[in-house]
Design a protein around this motif. Structure first.
Motif, PDB file in Angstrom:
ATOM      1  N   LEU A  18      40.948  42.162  34.990  1.00  0.00           N
ATOM      2  CA  LEU A  18      40.233  41.734  36.179  1.00  0.00           C
ATOM      3  C   LEU A  18      39.606  40.366  35.964  1.00  0.00           C
ATOM      4  O   LEU A  18      39.509  39.870  34.850  1.00  0.00           O
ATOM      5  N   ILE A  19      39.181  39.763  37.088  1.00  0.00           N
ATOM      6  CA  ILE A  19      38.277  38.623  37.015  1.00  0.00           C
ATOM      7  C   ILE A  19      36.997  39.008  37.735  1.00  0.00           C
ATOM      8  O   ILE A  19      37.013  39.793  38.697  1.00  0.00           O
ATOM      9  N   ARG A  20      35.903  38.486  37.269  1.00  0.00           N
ATOM     10  CA  ARG A  20      34.567  38.763  37.810  1.00  0.00           C
ATOM     11  C   ARG A  20      33.819  37.444  37.866  1.00  0.00           C
ATOM     12  O   ARG A  20      33.764  36.721  36.874  1.00  0.00           O
ATOM     13  N   PHE A  21      33.238  37.122  39.029  1.00  0.00           N
ATOM     14  CA  PHE A  21      32.561  35.827  39.122  1.00  0.00           C
ATOM     15  C   PHE A  21      31.450  35.869  40.154  1.00  0.00           C
ATOM     16  O   PHE A  21      31.388  36.750  41.019  1.00  0.00           O
ATOM     17  N   SER A  22      30.580  34.895  40.055  1.00  0.00           N
ATOM     18  CA  SER A  22      29.436  34.781  40.950  1.00  0.00           C
ATOM     19  C   SER A  22      29.753  33.864  42.117  1.00  0.00           C
ATOM     20  O   SER A  22      30.428  32.844  41.956  1.00  0.00           O
ATOM     21  N   CYS A  23      29.272  34.232  43.287  1.00  0.00           N
ATOM     22  CA  CYS A  23      29.284  33.341  44.453  1.00  0.00           C
ATOM     23  C   CYS A  23      27.856  33.271  44.982  1.00  0.00           C
ATOM     24  O   CYS A  23      27.317  34.284  45.445  1.00  0.00           O
ATOM     25  N   SER A  24      27.241  32.106  44.874  1.00  0.00           N
ATOM     26  CA  SER A  24      25.896  31.923  45.404  1.00  0.00           C
ATOM     27  C   SER A  24      25.927  32.023  46.924  1.00  0.00           C
ATOM     28  O   SER A  24      26.985  31.927  47.548  1.00  0.00           O
ATOM     29  N   GLN A  25      24.766  32.205  47.505  1.00  0.00           N
ATOM     30  CA  GLN A  25      24.730  32.337  48.957  1.00  0.00           C
ATOM     31  C   GLN A  25      25.026  31.009  49.637  1.00  0.00           C
ATOM     32  O   GLN A  25      24.515  29.968  49.255  1.00  0.00           O
ATOM     33  N   LEU A  26      25.892  31.054  50.648  1.00  0.00           N
ATOM     34  CA  LEU A  26      26.246  29.874  51.433  1.00  0.00           C
ATOM     35  C   LEU A  26      25.316  29.712  52.624  1.00  0.00           C
ATOM     36  O   LEU A  26      24.768  28.632  52.871  1.00  0.00           O
ATOM     37  N   VAL A  27      25.097  30.814  53.363  1.00  0.00           N
ATOM     38  CA  VAL A  27      24.262  30.760  54.555  1.00  0.00           C
ATOM     39  C   VAL A  27      23.966  32.187  55.007  1.00  0.00           C
ATOM     40  O   VAL A  27      24.717  33.121  54.698  1.00  0.00           O
TER      41      VAL A  27
END
Length: 340
Positions: A18-27
């Motif tokens: 798998l891949i696991r990653f962070s996505c910060s909040q856009l809006v």
């Protein structure tokens, strides 16, 4: 089958899982280009992560990766958009307060907590990559869950939409299909796992769900086969969002009958109506390279950016309204029927 914790995966998984990653909040705002395309504002508030092409319409023919100038995700070739409803606390006096999000384990500093995204290219027991996994295509989109569901029997249509009452940041068990009934020491994690079998033809469907299906039996993780109607294996897409319910853990502030006080932005206080939306926006063949490569959590085939760089990507809300203060009603809740 419930999701294994990262600690457990580290003990059993060699590489290609798998891949696991962070996505910060856009809006945060009331737009929903899948269920309410073109409607400004949409029926309820969402929190959105990913590329900055997000808008009220999201034309399926739009070159999302080509038009985006930034993404809040740490894999910098991913300009997809991922979004869910927003969680609120309902006080005894009937007012509402938005529940903040906090970063997941390993992703300290993510703007507004954001979300953690997983793409699993293998069943956990199929480490030799015996089965081809086809990446999502440009124009692909889907939705999981139903905001009108109010019972466990209804929610069981979707096999893996759950909550985890966190004792600490690494808690992963047990999972429930409805909101936890007691205060959670480190917040509530909402888990959304999408279906993994595609009909091989349609990038979308009128309900944004019918072009995808679950395995005939079992789950993606335990190698359940795809149905004949949906024969193409696709990645297991999963969202984790940690809601910081700690400021509201004093049961003296909860309803007098002792019931749990949290409610989704579309008015659901059971938790059974949880749902999430996805619009594909990976650059070129980046996601297919992941599916064809031995990747575990990180992936050498992908370009990355730091969380600090990802945090620089943001959008101003199109809908100008207060969704964060103490509110007398949920934003949009009286507009009419919720999205169905």
């Amino acid at each position: 089958m419930y999701w294994l914790s990262l600690a457990a995966l580290a003990l059993v998984a060699p590489t290609d899982a798998l891949i696991r990653f962070s996505c910060s909040q856009l809006v945060r705002q009331r737009l929903d280009p899948l269920v309410n395309p073109g409607m400004v504002p949409s029926t309820h508030a969402h929190q959105i992560v990913g590329g900055n092409t997000f808008n009220a319409s999201m034309d399926p023919k739009m070159d999302i990766a080509g038009k985006a100038t930034c993404t809040t995700c740490t894999f910098s070739e991913d300009f997809s958009n991922y979004w869910t409803a927003i969680l609120y606390f309902k006080a005894r006096n009937g007012t509402y307060k938005r529940v903040s999000q906090i970063p997941n384990s390993g992703f300290d500093g993510a703007n507004q907590g954001g979300m953690t995204i997983y793409y699993m290219q293998n069943q956990l027991a199929d480490y030799e990559q015996k089965s081809k996994v086809t990446a999502f295509k440009p124009g692909f989109r889907m939705l999981i869950g139903n905001p009108t569901f109010e019972t466990k029997a209804q929610a069981q249509k979707f096999r893996q939409l759950t909550y985890t009452c966190l004792k600490n940041i690494d808690t992963r068990f047990p999972e429930t299909m409805d909101f936890p009934k007691q205060p959670c020491a480190h917040g509530i994690m909402a888990n959304l796992r999408f279906p993994t079998c595609w009909d091989g033809k349609n990038l979308d469907s009128p309900d944004h769900q019918s072009h995808m299906a679950y395995p005939v039996n079992g789950t993606f993780e335990n190698q359940g086969p795809c149905p004949e109607s949906h024969p193409v294996r696709m990645p297991q897409l999963m969202y984790e969002t940690i809601w910081d319910t700690r400021p509201f853990n004093n049961k003296e502030d909860w309803p007098e009958d002792g019931s749990q006080p949290f409610v989704w932005s579309f008015g659901d206080q059971t938790g059974f109506g949880t749902h999430g939306d996805y619009v594909f926006g990976w650059q070129g063949d980046a996601l297919q390279r992941v599916m064809d490569s031995p990747c575990y959590v990180n992936c050498p085939t992908l370009k990355t950016q730091t969380i600090e760089e990802a945090n620089k990507c943001s959008m101003e809300p199109v809908v100008k309204e207060d969704i964060d203060g103490w509110l007398t009603e949920l934003p949009g809740i009286n507009m009419g029927p919720m999205d169905k």
